[in-house]
Design a protein around this motif. Sequence first.
Motif, mmCIF file in Angstrom:
data_model
loop_
_atom_site.group_PDB
_atom_site.id
_atom_site.type_symbol
_atom_site.label_atom_id
_atom_site.label_comp_id
_atom_site.label_asym_id
_atom_site.label_seq_id
_atom_site.Cartn_x
_atom_site.Cartn_y
_atom_site.Cartn_z
ATOM 1 N N MET A 181 0.849 -1.161 0.000
ATOM 2 C CA MET A 181 0.000 0.000 0.000
ATOM 3 C C MET A 181 0.902 1.233 0.000
ATOM 4 N N ASN A 182 0.996 1.918 -1.112
ATOM 5 C CA ASN A 182 1.773 3.147 -1.211
ATOM 6 C C ASN A 182 0.921 4.314 -0.756
ATOM 7 N N GLN A 183 1.411 5.072 0.222
ATOM 8 C CA GLN A 183 0.638 6.169 0.770
ATOM 9 C C GLN A 183 1.036 7.480 0.100
ATOM 10 N N PRO A 184 0.055 8.272 -0.325
ATOM 11 C CA PRO A 184 0.371 9.586 -0.862
ATOM 12 C C PRO A 184 0.942 10.483 0.226
ATOM 13 N N GLN A 185 1.605 11.572 -0.175
ATOM 14 C CA GLN A 185 2.210 12.491 0.776
ATOM 15 C C GLN A 185 1.176 13.237 1.603
ATOM 16 N N THR A 186 0.118 13.712 0.962
ATOM 17 C CA THR A 186 -0.928 14.423 1.680
ATOM 18 C C THR A 186 -2.245 13.684 1.499
ATOM 19 N N PHE A 187 -3.113 13.842 2.467
ATOM 20 C CA PHE A 187 -4.379 13.130 2.436
ATOM 21 C C PHE A 187 -5.543 14.101 2.369
ATOM 22 N N VAL A 188 -6.469 13.801 1.514
ATOM 23 C CA VAL A 188 -7.720 14.539 1.460
ATOM 24 C C VAL A 188 -8.587 13.963 2.573
ATOM 25 N N LYS A 189 -8.964 14.790 3.511
ATOM 26 C CA LYS A 189 -9.727 14.283 4.658
ATOM 27 C C LYS A 189 -11.212 14.172 4.368
ATOM 28 N N GLU A 190 -11.691 14.874 3.346
ATOM 29 C CA GLU A 190 -13.103 14.813 2.974
ATOM 30 C C GLU A 190 -13.238 14.654 1.457
ATOM 31 N N PRO A 191 -12.932 13.471 0.943
ATOM 32 C CA PRO A 191 -13.050 13.288 -0.509
ATOM 33 C C PRO A 191 -14.509 13.409 -0.962
ATOM 34 N N GLU A 192 -14.672 13.867 -2.195
ATOM 35 C CA GLU A 192 -16.006 14.086 -2.756
ATOM 36 C C GLU A 192 -16.146 13.392 -4.094
ATOM 37 N N SER A 193 -17.387 13.028 -4.401
ATOM 38 C CA SER A 193 -17.730 12.453 -5.696
ATOM 39 C C SER A 193 -19.027 13.087 -6.161
ATOM 40 N N LEU A 194 -19.094 13.412 -7.430
ATOM 41 C CA LEU A 194 -20.328 13.903 -8.028
ATOM 42 C C LEU A 194 -20.999 12.720 -8.713
ATOM 43 N N LEU A 195 -22.230 12.427 -8.307
ATOM 44 C CA LEU A 195 -22.970 11.277 -8.830
ATOM 45 C C LEU A 195 -24.289 11.738 -9.425
ATOM 46 N N VAL A 196 -24.887 10.863 -10.211
ATOM 47 C CA VAL A 196 -26.214 11.102 -10.769
ATOM 48 C C VAL A 196 -27.131 9.999 -10.270
ATOM 49 N N ALA A 197 -28.293 10.384 -9.747
ATOM 50 C CA ALA A 197 -29.280 9.402 -9.298
ATOM 51 C C ALA A 197 -29.909 8.775 -10.540
ATOM 52 N N ARG A 198 -29.593 7.545 -10.784
ATOM 53 C CA ARG A 198 -30.048 6.846 -11.988
ATOM 54 C C ARG A 198 -31.515 6.446 -11.882
ATOM 55 N N PHE A 199 -32.183 6.514 -13.011
ATOM 56 C CA PHE A 199 -33.603 6.203 -13.090
ATOM 57 C C PHE A 199 -33.910 4.832 -12.493
ATOM 58 N N GLN A 200 -33.103 3.827 -12.828
ATOM 59 C CA GLN A 200 -33.370 2.468 -12.349
ATOM 60 C C GLN A 200 -33.201 2.325 -10.842
ATOM 61 N N ASP A 201 -32.584 3.311 -10.186
ATOM 62 C CA ASP A 201 -32.392 3.268 -8.744
ATOM 63 C C ASP A 201 -33.508 3.979 -7.982
ATOM 64 N N CYS A 202 -34.506 4.461 -8.710
ATOM 65 C CA CYS A 202 -35.574 5.254 -8.100
ATOM 66 C C CYS A 202 -36.873 4.467 -7.989
ATOM 67 N N ASP A 203 -37.717 4.913 -7.067
ATOM 68 C CA ASP A 203 -39.023 4.290 -6.856
ATOM 69 C C ASP A 203 -40.042 4.873 -7.848
ATOM 70 N N PRO A 204 -41.283 4.414 -7.813
ATOM 71 C CA PRO A 204 -42.286 4.926 -8.758
ATOM 72 C C PRO A 204 -42.569 6.426 -8.630
ATOM 73 N N PHE A 205 -42.187 7.037 -7.505
ATOM 74 C CA PHE A 205 -42.370 8.480 -7.332
ATOM 75 C C PHE A 205 -41.202 9.285 -7.904
ATOM 76 N N GLY A 206 -40.184 8.583 -8.420
ATOM 77 C CA GLY A 206 -39.010 9.257 -8.966
ATOM 78 C C GLY A 206 -37.981 9.625 -7.915
ATOM 79 N N HIS A 207 -38.131 9.085 -6.698
ATOM 80 C CA HIS A 207 -37.167 9.345 -5.623
ATOM 81 C C HIS A 207 -36.188 8.191 -5.538
ATOM 82 N N LEU A 208 -34.959 8.509 -5.191
ATOM 83 C CA LEU A 208 -33.961 7.465 -4.986
ATOM 84 C C LEU A 208 -34.470 6.489 -3.921
ATOM 85 N N ASN A 209 -34.429 5.203 -4.236
ATOM 86 C CA ASN A 209 -34.876 4.168 -3.312
ATOM 87 C C ASN A 209 -34.007 4.207 -2.061
ATOM 88 N N ASN A 210 -34.646 4.053 -0.891
ATOM 89 C CA ASN A 210 -33.896 4.211 0.365
ATOM 90 C C ASN A 210 -32.709 3.259 0.479
#
Length: 176
Positions: A1-30
Motif C-alpha cells: 500500500m503506497n501512501q500519498p504524501q498528503t491526504f484529502v480528509k473529505e473526498p467528494e464524488s459527483l454522482l447522478v441518481a439513476r432512473f433504475q435506482d428510483c421508486d415509482p415516485f421518482g425518488h432514490l430508493n432508500n
Amino acid sequence: MNQPQTFVKEPESLLVARFQDCDPFGHLNNARYIDYFLNARQDQIAQHYNLRTYERGMTASWVIRNTQIAYVRPVVAMEEILVRTRLIHFDDTSLVVEGLMLEKDEKFLKALIWLEFVYISLTNGRPVRHPDELMTLLNSAAFHGEYEPNGFHRRVELIRRRTRKRSEAEMNTESQ
C-alpha cells in the motif's frame, strides 16, 4: 500500500441518481442511498489513499457492523448529487465513516450516514487489529473532532443548520 504524501480528509464524488435506482415516485430508493455512499467511499479511498479493499492476497478486510442513516430531502431521478465522506473515528479493530449526500451546489443536505466497520480476518471471520501501517494511514486521513458515539441525530441537525444558513446567506446576497 503506497501512501500519498498528503491526504484529502473529505473526498467528494459527483454522482447522478439513476432512473433504475428510483421508486415509482421518482425518488432514490432508500436502500440505494447506502449503495451510493459505499460505492463513492470505495472509489474515494482507492483514488486518494491508494487503498483497495478487494486486493488479492488480503488477509483481512472491513465488514459493516452498524449503519445509521437520516433521509433529509429526497434525491430525484437524474439529479446530480455530491457525496462527501470522511473517517470520523477509528480504533484498533474498527472505524466509523460519515457520509454526506448534498445537492450539487451544497445548499441542502439530502442524507447523512454513519457506517461502522469492523476489521475481520478473512481466514477465521473474527475481528483483528489494524496493522501498524494501516493505523498510520487512518490517523493521517481521519477527520478529527466531530464524533460522539451516540450523537448521530445531533450531527444530522448540525449539518442541516449549516447548509440551511449557507443557503439563506446566498439568497440574501442575491436579493441585494
